[in-house]
Design an enzyme around this catalytic site. Structure first.
Site, mmCIF file in Angstrom:
data_model
loop_
_atom_site.group_PDB
_atom_site.id
_atom_site.type_symbol
_atom_site.label_atom_id
_atom_site.label_comp_id
_atom_site.label_asym_id
_atom_site.label_seq_id
_atom_site.Cartn_x
_atom_site.Cartn_y
_atom_site.Cartn_z
ATOM 1 N N CYS A 88 102.360 -69.926 -8.388
ATOM 2 C CA CYS A 88 101.939 -69.457 -9.704
ATOM 3 C C CYS A 88 101.681 -70.698 -10.564
ATOM 4 O O CYS A 88 101.552 -71.801 -10.038
ATOM 5 C CB CYS A 88 102.959 -68.508 -10.325
ATOM 6 S SG CYS A 88 104.558 -69.233 -10.764
ATOM 7 N N ARG B 63 106.875 -65.930 -11.354
ATOM 8 C CA ARG B 63 106.328 -65.146 -10.249
ATOM 9 C C ARG B 63 106.585 -65.764 -8.874
ATOM 10 O O ARG B 63 107.015 -65.066 -7.950
ATOM 11 C CB ARG B 63 104.818 -64.945 -10.445
ATOM 12 C CG ARG B 63 104.493 -64.134 -11.697
ATOM 13 C CD ARG B 63 103.020 -64.123 -11.994
ATOM 14 N NE ARG B 63 102.593 -65.458 -12.446
ATOM 15 C CZ ARG B 63 101.332 -65.798 -12.653
ATOM 16 N NH1 ARG B 63 100.352 -64.930 -12.431
ATOM 17 N NH2 ARG B 63 101.025 -67.014 -13.086
ATOM 18 N N ASP C 182 101.343 -62.610 -15.325
ATOM 19 C CA ASP C 182 102.370 -63.575 -15.719
ATOM 20 C C ASP C 182 103.226 -62.939 -16.812
ATOM 21 O O ASP C 182 102.733 -62.648 -17.902
ATOM 22 C CB ASP C 182 101.707 -64.853 -16.237
ATOM 23 C CG ASP C 182 102.699 -65.978 -16.471
ATOM 24 O OD1 ASP C 182 103.928 -65.718 -16.477
ATOM 25 O OD2 ASP C 182 102.245 -67.118 -16.641
#
Length: 163
Positions: free
Chosen positions: A9, A15, A124
């Protein structure tokens, strides 16, 4: 033969560390020989543990996020290093392909392993509400079994438990 998976990420803060933990648990549950790692395309959180809100959401589901943030290196994108590199969203996927210098089939979007009911990008949750962390975990729990099956073959889920 050991398979290696890298979750990526932006900051390796929400994440991708969650992806690492979810995949690790599935690999252990199905006795799959898989090594899992995570990284970020940016250096925002190098050396830091995961976002406390993600740690809390993951812990509520029984996951332990133990990795520390790190930035991806060009060598991570070599198919000899990782069998599969999974970007959490299109922006990070583009950055990975740019860093790789060419299109590589082992650099994929995590969303490629989800059905059409899910968004293409794993959103996100950093600037969002608390439920965003649960949504990320929902998506990871949905996609990781298919990723594991892709890596290890169809027989991965046909086992007899010792318990």
């Amino acid at each position: 033969m050991t398979k290696r998976v890298l979750f990526v990420c932006m900051g390796n803060f929400c994440r991708s560390p969650a992806g690492e933990a979810v995949m690790q648990r599935f690999a252990e549950e199905f006795a799959a020989d898989v090594e899992v790692d995570s990284a970020g395309t940016h250096d925002y959180h190098v050396g830091e543990p995961a976002d406390p809100r993600m740690l809390e959401a993951a812990e509520a589901r029984g996951y332990e996020l133990t990795s520390k943030g790190r930035q991806i290196k060009p060598g991570d994108l070599d198919p000899e290093r990782f069998d599969l590199v999974l970007a959490m969203d299109a922006q990070n996927h583009a950055l990975l392909l740019e860093l790789a210098g060419e299109s590589k089939t082992h650099i994929r979007l995590f969303g490629d392993y989800l059905d059409d009911e899910w968004p293409n990008d794993v959103p996100d949750p950093y600037y969002g509400e608390e439920d965003g962390f649960d949504q990320v975990l929902d998506m990871l729990e949905e996609g990781c079994p298919l990723i594991l099956q892709t890596l290890m073959g169809d027989d991965i889920f046909n086992f007899e438990s010792e318990f």
